[in-house]
Design a protein around this motif. Structure first.
Motif, mmCIF file in Angstrom:
data_model
loop_
_atom_site.group_PDB
_atom_site.id
_atom_site.type_symbol
_atom_site.label_atom_id
_atom_site.label_comp_id
_atom_site.label_asym_id
_atom_site.label_seq_id
_atom_site.Cartn_x
_atom_site.Cartn_y
_atom_site.Cartn_z
ATOM 1 N N THR A 41 0.866 -1.183 0.000
ATOM 2 C CA THR A 41 0.000 0.000 0.000
ATOM 3 C C THR A 41 0.901 1.231 0.000
ATOM 4 N N PRO A 42 0.348 2.406 -0.287
ATOM 5 C CA PRO A 42 1.168 3.625 -0.251
ATOM 6 C C PRO A 42 1.796 3.909 1.114
ATOM 7 N N THR A 43 1.286 3.276 2.161
ATOM 8 C CA THR A 43 1.817 3.509 3.503
ATOM 9 C C THR A 43 2.674 2.358 4.028
ATOM 10 N N THR A 44 2.952 1.357 3.191
ATOM 11 C CA THR A 44 3.810 0.251 3.621
ATOM 12 C C THR A 44 5.212 0.784 3.881
ATOM 13 N N ASN A 45 5.742 0.456 5.059
ATOM 14 C CA ASN A 45 7.071 0.918 5.454
ATOM 15 C C ASN A 45 8.097 -0.200 5.324
ATOM 16 N N PRO A 46 9.345 0.161 5.061
ATOM 17 C CA PRO A 46 10.386 -0.860 4.936
ATOM 18 C C PRO A 46 10.823 -1.403 6.299
ATOM 19 N N GLY A 96 16.458 -0.010 5.399
ATOM 20 C CA GLY A 96 16.753 0.862 4.268
ATOM 21 C C GLY A 96 16.045 2.199 4.335
ATOM 22 N N LYS A 97 16.323 3.039 3.318
ATOM 23 C CA LYS A 97 15.854 4.421 3.309
ATOM 24 C C LYS A 97 14.735 4.697 2.317
ATOM 25 N N MET A 98 14.482 3.792 1.378
ATOM 26 C CA MET A 98 13.475 4.055 0.342
ATOM 27 C C MET A 98 12.068 3.936 0.892
ATOM 28 N N ASN A 99 11.185 4.793 0.390
ATOM 29 C CA ASN A 99 9.771 4.574 0.668
ATOM 30 C C ASN A 99 9.240 3.607 -0.384
ATOM 31 N N VAL A 100 8.007 3.203 -0.259
ATOM 32 C CA VAL A 100 7.480 2.128 -1.101
ATOM 33 C C VAL A 100 7.413 2.519 -2.578
ATOM 34 N N GLU A 101 7.026 3.767 -2.891
ATOM 35 C CA GLU A 101 6.944 4.139 -4.310
ATOM 36 C C GLU A 101 8.337 4.252 -4.944
ATOM 37 N N LYS A 102 9.318 4.684 -4.162
ATOM 38 C CA LYS A 102 10.688 4.716 -4.686
ATOM 39 C C LYS A 102 11.241 3.303 -4.862
ATOM 40 N N MET A 103 10.876 2.395 -3.969
ATOM 41 C CA MET A 103 11.303 1.006 -4.114
ATOM 42 C C MET A 103 10.734 0.414 -5.397
ATOM 43 N N LEU A 104 9.458 0.662 -5.680
ATOM 44 C CA LEU A 104 8.847 0.153 -6.908
ATOM 45 C C LEU A 104 9.538 0.751 -8.132
ATOM 46 N N ALA A 105 9.802 2.050 -8.099
ATOM 47 C CA ALA A 105 10.499 2.707 -9.203
ATOM 48 C C ALA A 105 11.913 2.145 -9.352
ATOM 49 N N HIS A 106 12.569 1.891 -8.242
ATOM 50 C CA HIS A 106 13.901 1.290 -8.236
ATOM 51 C C HIS A 106 13.873 -0.091 -8.904
ATOM 52 N N SER A 148 10.215 12.266 -6.391
ATOM 53 C CA SER A 148 9.032 11.570 -5.880
ATOM 54 C C SER A 148 8.344 10.836 -7.021
ATOM 55 N N ARG A 149 7.650 9.766 -6.684
ATOM 56 C CA ARG A 149 6.979 8.930 -7.667
ATOM 57 C C ARG A 149 5.556 8.643 -7.210
ATOM 58 N N ASN A 150 4.741 8.231 -8.154
ATOM 59 C CA ASN A 150 3.356 7.872 -7.868
ATOM 60 C C ASN A 150 3.276 6.371 -7.621
ATOM 61 N N PHE A 151 2.776 6.004 -6.452
ATOM 62 C CA PHE A 151 2.709 4.602 -6.050
ATOM 63 C C PHE A 151 1.980 3.749 -7.083
ATOM 64 N N GLU A 152 0.771 4.138 -7.452
ATOM 65 C CA GLU A 152 -0.038 3.315 -8.374
ATOM 66 C C GLU A 152 0.622 3.177 -9.743
ATOM 67 N N ASN A 153 1.212 4.259 -10.249
ATOM 68 C CA ASN A 153 1.889 4.193 -11.546
ATOM 69 C C ASN A 153 3.074 3.244 -11.508
ATOM 70 N N GLU A 154 3.894 3.349 -10.464
ATOM 71 C CA GLU A 154 5.078 2.497 -10.357
ATOM 72 C C GLU A 154 4.682 1.036 -10.141
ATOM 73 N N LYS A 155 3.661 0.822 -9.371
ATOM 74 C CA LYS A 155 3.170 -0.538 -9.130
ATOM 75 C C LYS A 155 2.674 -1.167 -10.434
ATOM 76 N N LYS A 156 1.889 -0.425 -11.191
ATOM 77 C CA LYS A 156 1.369 -0.934 -12.462
ATOM 78 C C LYS A 156 2.504 -1.214 -13.442
ATOM 79 N N ARG A 157 3.454 -0.292 -13.514
ATOM 80 C CA ARG A 157 4.594 -0.497 -14.424
ATOM 81 C C ARG A 157 5.357 -1.772 -14.068
ATOM 82 N N LEU A 158 5.594 -1.990 -12.779
ATOM 83 C CA LEU A 158 6.342 -3.171 -12.355
ATOM 84 C C LEU A 158 5.586 -4.451 -12.686
#
Length: 150
Positions: free
Chosen positions: A21-26, A29-39, A92-102
Motif C-alpha cells: 500500500t502507499p503507507t507500507t514501510n520498509p 533501508g531508506k526508500m519509501n514504497v513508491e521509490k522502491m517500486l520505481a527502483h 518523488s513517484r506515484n505509487f499506483e503508476n510504479e506498481k502498475k509499471r512493475l
C-alpha cells in the motif's frame, strides 16, 4: 530461487506486490514504497526501454569483474547493500503508476519467456544465460519485497 519466466512464480511476485500500500514501510533501508517500486522498475527499463545510457567499455569491464556474479548468482542480497547510481530514485513517484509499471514488466518478461532472454545481451553485463536473467530479475524483486514485508 524463483524463476522469472514461470507463470506461477511471476504470479507470486505480483501477488506480493498487490499487498503493498502507499503507507507500507520498509523493514530496513531508506526508500519509501513508491521509490522502491520505481527502483525495481529500473532493471526492466534497462531491458525494454532506451532511457538509460549504456556504460562505457571500462565501466562495463569493472561491472563484469566485480558486480556481475553478485547480481546473477542465487545468493540473496544482504540488507542495506550499496545501490548503483543508476538505480537511485531521487524524485518523488506515484505509487499506483510504479506498481502498475512493475507488474506490467513482470508479465512481459514472463510472456516473452526464457528463450527470448537466453543469450541476450544485458545493459551492463554482456550476454547472460536464461538462468542468469531469471536470477537477476527474481533475486532483486524478492529482496525488495522482503524489505517491505510482503
Amino acid at each position: 530461487m524463483k524463476n522469472a519466466f514461470k507463470l506461477n512464480d511471476s504470479a507470486e511476485f505480483i501477488n506480493r506486490i498487490e499487498k503493498l500500500t502507499p503507507t507500507t514501510n520498509p523493514n530496513w533501508g531508506k526508500m519509501n514504497v513508491e521509490k522502491m517500486l520505481a527502483h525495481c522498475n529500473v532493471t526492466y527499463e534497462m531491458v525494454f526501454d532506451s532511457i538509460h545510457p549504456k556504460p562505457n567499455t571500462l565501466k562495463k569491464f569493472i561491472l563484469n569483474l566485480f558486480v556481475k556474479n553478485t547480481v546473477v548468482n542465487e545468493k540473496p542480497y544482504k540488507q542495506n547493500g550499496q545501490t548503483a547510481p543508476e538505480f537511485l530514485i531521487k524524485d518523488s513517484r506515484n505509487f499506483e503508476n510504479e506498481k502498475k509499471r512493475l507488474i506490467d514488466y513482470i508479465n512481459k518478461t514472463q510472456q516473452l519467456g526464457e528463450n527470448h532472454f537466453d543469450g541476450k545481451e544485458s545493459h551492463s553485463f554482456g550476454v547472460l544465460t536464461k538462468k542468469e536473467w531469471s536470477n537477476m530479475f527474481s533475486k532483486h524483486l524478492d529482496h525488495h519485497l522482503t524489505q517491505f514485508g510482503v
